[in-house]
Write an enzyme that holds these catalytic residues in place. Structure first.
Site, PDB file in Angstrom:
ATOM      1  N   CYS A 159      -8.838   5.313  10.627  1.00  0.00           N
ATOM      2  CA  CYS A 159      -8.900   5.290   8.910  1.00  0.00           C
ATOM      3  C   CYS A 159      -9.751   4.341   8.579  1.00  0.00           C
ATOM      4  O   CYS A 159     -10.566   3.527   8.994  1.00  0.00           O
ATOM      5  CB  CYS A 159      -7.346   4.273   8.390  1.00  0.00           C
ATOM      6  SG  CYS A 159      -7.228   3.947   6.938  1.00  0.00           S
ATOM      7  N   ARG A 162      -9.624   0.662   5.642  1.00  0.00           N
ATOM      8  CA  ARG A 162      -9.024  -0.600   6.074  1.00  0.00           C
ATOM      9  C   ARG A 162      -9.376  -1.770   5.509  1.00  0.00           C
ATOM     10  O   ARG A 162      -8.884  -2.896   5.954  1.00  0.00           O
ATOM     11  CB  ARG A 162      -9.032  -0.547   7.880  1.00  0.00           C
ATOM     12  CG  ARG A 162      -8.423   0.403   8.488  1.00  0.00           C
ATOM     13  CD  ARG A 162      -8.634   0.567   9.884  1.00  0.00           C
ATOM     14  NE  ARG A 162      -9.787   1.050  10.392  1.00  0.00           N
ATOM     15  CZ  ARG A 162     -10.740   0.961  11.517  1.00  0.00           C
ATOM     16  NH1 ARG A 162     -10.344  -0.018  12.221  1.00  0.00           N
ATOM     17  NH2 ARG A 162     -11.592   1.748  11.696  1.00  0.00           N
ATOM     18  N   TRP A 338      -3.775   5.950  -0.419  1.00  0.00           N
ATOM     19  CA  TRP A 338      -4.170   6.884  -1.427  1.00  0.00           C
ATOM     20  C   TRP A 338      -4.995   7.786  -0.836  1.00  0.00           C
ATOM     21  O   TRP A 338      -5.966   7.674   0.172  1.00  0.00           O
ATOM     22  CB  TRP A 338      -4.689   6.035  -2.564  1.00  0.00           C
ATOM     23  CG  TRP A 338      -5.867   5.044  -2.332  1.00  0.00           C
ATOM     24  CD1 TRP A 338      -7.191   5.542  -2.168  1.00  0.00           C
ATOM     25  CD2 TRP A 338      -5.704   3.801  -2.159  1.00  0.00           C
ATOM     26  NE1 TRP A 338      -7.750   4.183  -1.823  1.00  0.00           N
ATOM     27  CE2 TRP A 338      -7.011   3.168  -1.813  1.00  0.00           C
ATOM     28  CE3 TRP A 338      -4.671   2.792  -2.254  1.00  0.00           C
ATOM     29  CZ2 TRP A 338      -7.241   1.911  -1.764  1.00  0.00           C
ATOM     30  CZ3 TRP A 338      -4.727   1.788  -1.943  1.00  0.00           C
ATOM     31  CH2 TRP A 338      -5.911   1.055  -1.780  1.00  0.00           C
ATOM     32  N   GLU A 343     -10.174  14.732   1.718  1.00  0.00           N
ATOM     33  CA  GLU A 343      -8.711  14.960   2.575  1.00  0.00           C
ATOM     34  C   GLU A 343      -8.160  16.175   2.096  1.00  0.00           C
ATOM     35  O   GLU A 343      -7.650  17.154   2.686  1.00  0.00           O
ATOM     36  CB  GLU A 343      -8.094  13.717   2.688  1.00  0.00           C
ATOM     37  CG  GLU A 343      -8.593  12.390   3.453  1.00  0.00           C
ATOM     38  CD  GLU A 343      -7.497  11.261   3.541  1.00  0.00           C
ATOM     39  OE1 GLU A 343      -7.272  11.153   4.402  1.00  0.00           O
ATOM     40  OE2 GLU A 343      -7.582  10.974   2.206  1.00  0.00           O
TER      41      GLU A 343
END
Length: 539
Positions: A159, A162, A338, A343
């Site tokens: 991720c 973070r 979000w 992505e």
């Protein structure tokens, strides 16, 4: 929200010379230099390493993965635990609970010390120990659970968002006992996320599994929001190919074949399949469309793109995770963040997903037969702008990939300064577009993550079932999880697992301690195996 890394011949994994039954924990005050030149540490919880890693599990010793058999896992020389785990379930649970409380009180004591009901560390440890000895489990406080979830996110290597780990908000659903109750809790979760335009992160945590097992509540779906997939009459696929098998399973087991009105589309929400307890039958629940209205994509300068009817769901809310905190495994813990623009871009253009790059290019008038396929870059840029523009227009949170990676890299460097380590998987955090425009492109290029993603299967040799979907296995009591090169044999039997076997890559749970199984014969089918490296890599 935010793959295998091959080692050179000189960095092959070998079995360490120290006793494979040894148990090592982090300690800053107990380090000695034995005859073999390695630093040894005591296993008690006093004098903990200032980084408070807790026990780290690995076999073989992870230093070999980094080319140096003498290195530790942190600047304090912490050593990993290697070999089979001889502890009972209660002993493991007690140790991991104590290690987590060490982390928790180190991080939260000053802020929580004046709160009503907050116990001193020694008193809380004694309370937890008594509960485990009497009942075989214990219950974490709200703040312990919320902080545990936050630190798990902080250490999730794939991720890149973070930076906001401390802002994760807990929705405590441990009292929910029924399928219907879990479904309503999921709707509440989505509603809260949508009410703020997905600008806040929530995690809903349901009751933990029975200690020593993975018998707990399950949400079968990978995400709370995702699109179905159907086979068309001409053999093609309508919808998201990633979910084709899951959609077919819904037809086979629940007789669900699409929306109730019979009108299938490429963007139909998949119902949630929920099982509150292994003894209960799973149930199917259809999501009301109004709970999360999709974002329809349009471009301010390309009306043709607007007319293609493209859309995507507003928030990523992953749900097929096992979250382990202080020895307790929470088998149902959906959480949302979000989207980054790229992505959604990849969801729509990857060949294994919607594969819309060529259709969009043709609709926009690009020559897809050109000798140099540079049209792909132009189409990707146009579609990406449409995605970002549409989410902003719909008042749904989204971050562009340039801002995201630069923000992450600044945060990463701060983590290295303050914590001396930060788990990172380069292939996941680096954006798929314009990657080299960021300092992170080269600054993080030696970092990979560590994860095993497992699918339900039965090892043909061991005859034990594996558990589904251990993705977020960043246990707080194992805050670092050194990884291994993927292997082609079952370590218990030393025999190759051929292409006709039940899985391509087999690894022993005994050694990696993914999940909470104690049986030495359980094997996993590893779809992805990542190798964890610290920034202080030594060749």
């Amino acid at each position: 929200m935010g793959v295998p890394s091959n080692l050179s011949d000189g960095n092959k994994l070998t079995t360490p010379t120290q006793n494979n039954n040894s148990q090592e924990s982090c300690s800053s005050n107990s380090t000695v230099a034995p005859e073999n030149g390695r630093n040894e540490v005591n296993v008690d919880l006093t004098g903990k390493c200032p980084f408070r890693h807790g026990t780290v599990y690995a076999h073989p010793y992870p230093g070999y993965a980094h080319g140096n058999p003498n290195r530790g896992i942190c600047p304090s020389g912490c050593r990993p635990r290697v070999g089979p785990n001889s502890e009972t379930h209660n002993e493991t649970l007690l140790r991991e609970a104590m290690e987590f409380l060490e982390i928790y009180y180190n991080d939260r004591h000053d802020e929580m010390k004046d709160s009503k009901g907050f116990l001193p560390k020694e008193e809380r440890m004694a309370e937890v120990k008594m509960s485990i000895e009497e009942t075989g489990s214990y219950e974490q406080t709200f703040d312990e659970l919320e902080h545990g979830a936050r630190v798990a996110w902080r250490n999730a290597p794939k991720c890149s968002n973070r930076k906001y780990w401390e802002q994760l908000k807990l929705l405590d659903c441990r009292g929910v006992e029924t399928n219907e109750g879990i479904f309503q809790s999921c709707l509440d979760h989505i509603s809260k996320a949508m009410a703020c335009g997905s600008s806040e992160c929530y995690i809903s945590i349901f009751k933990p599994a029975v200690p020593g097992t993975l018998k707990g509540p399950r949400i079968w779906n990978d995400q709370l929001l995702s699109y179905a997939s159907y086979r068309s009459d001409d053999g093609g696929i309508i919808g998201d190919p990633k979910n084709l098998r899951f959609t077919e399973m819904l037809k086979e087991r629940f007789d669900w074949s699409g929306p109730q009105d019979g009108r299938r589309s490429p963007f139909d929400y998949i119902p949630l399949v929920i099982q509150a307890d292994p003894e209960l039958k799973p149930e199917l629940f259809e999501l009301p469309l109004e709970i999360a209205r999709p974002v329809h994509l349009n471009h301010p300068r390309y009306p043709t793109l607007t007319g293609m009817g493209l859309q995507w769901y507003p928030i990523p809310a992953v749900s097929a995770l096992d979250l382990t905190i202080g020895g307790l495994v929470y088998t149902a813990a959906p959480f949302n963040g979000w989207y980054a623009d790229t992505e959604v871009l990849r969801d729509l253009t990857d060949e294994c997903r919607y594969n819309l790059l060529v259709p969009i290019a043709k609709a926009l008038g690009f020559d897809t037969n050109a000798e140099a396929p540079l049209w792909k870059d132009e189409v990707m840029a146009i579609l990406n702008k449409a995605i970002y523009y549409s989410y902003k227009k719909a008042k749904v949170a989204m971050v562009d990939h340039h801002t995201l990676i630069n923000m992450f890299y600044d945060w990463y460097q701060n983590e290295i300064r303050t914590r001396k380590f930060c788990p990172v998987n380069w292939k996941w955090v680096i954006p798929p577009m314009s990657a080299s425009t960021s300092k992170a492109y080269l600054g993080l290029n030696k970092l990979t993550g560590s994860r095993v993603y497992a699918e339900t299967c039965v090892c043909r040799r061991c005859r034990f079932p594996s558990a589904r979907g251990v993705i977020l296995r960043q246990s707080l009591s194992s805050a670092l999880l050194p990884g291994l090169e993927s292997v082609d044999k079952c370590w218990h039997y030393g025999k190759s697992v051929g292409p006709q076997g039940p899985f391509e890559k087999a690894i022993s749970l005994d050694y990696l301690r993914i999940g909470d199984w104690q049986c030495s014969k359980v094997c996993f089918r590893a779809w992805r195996l990542f190798i964890f490296e610290l920034q202080q890599r030594i060749h």
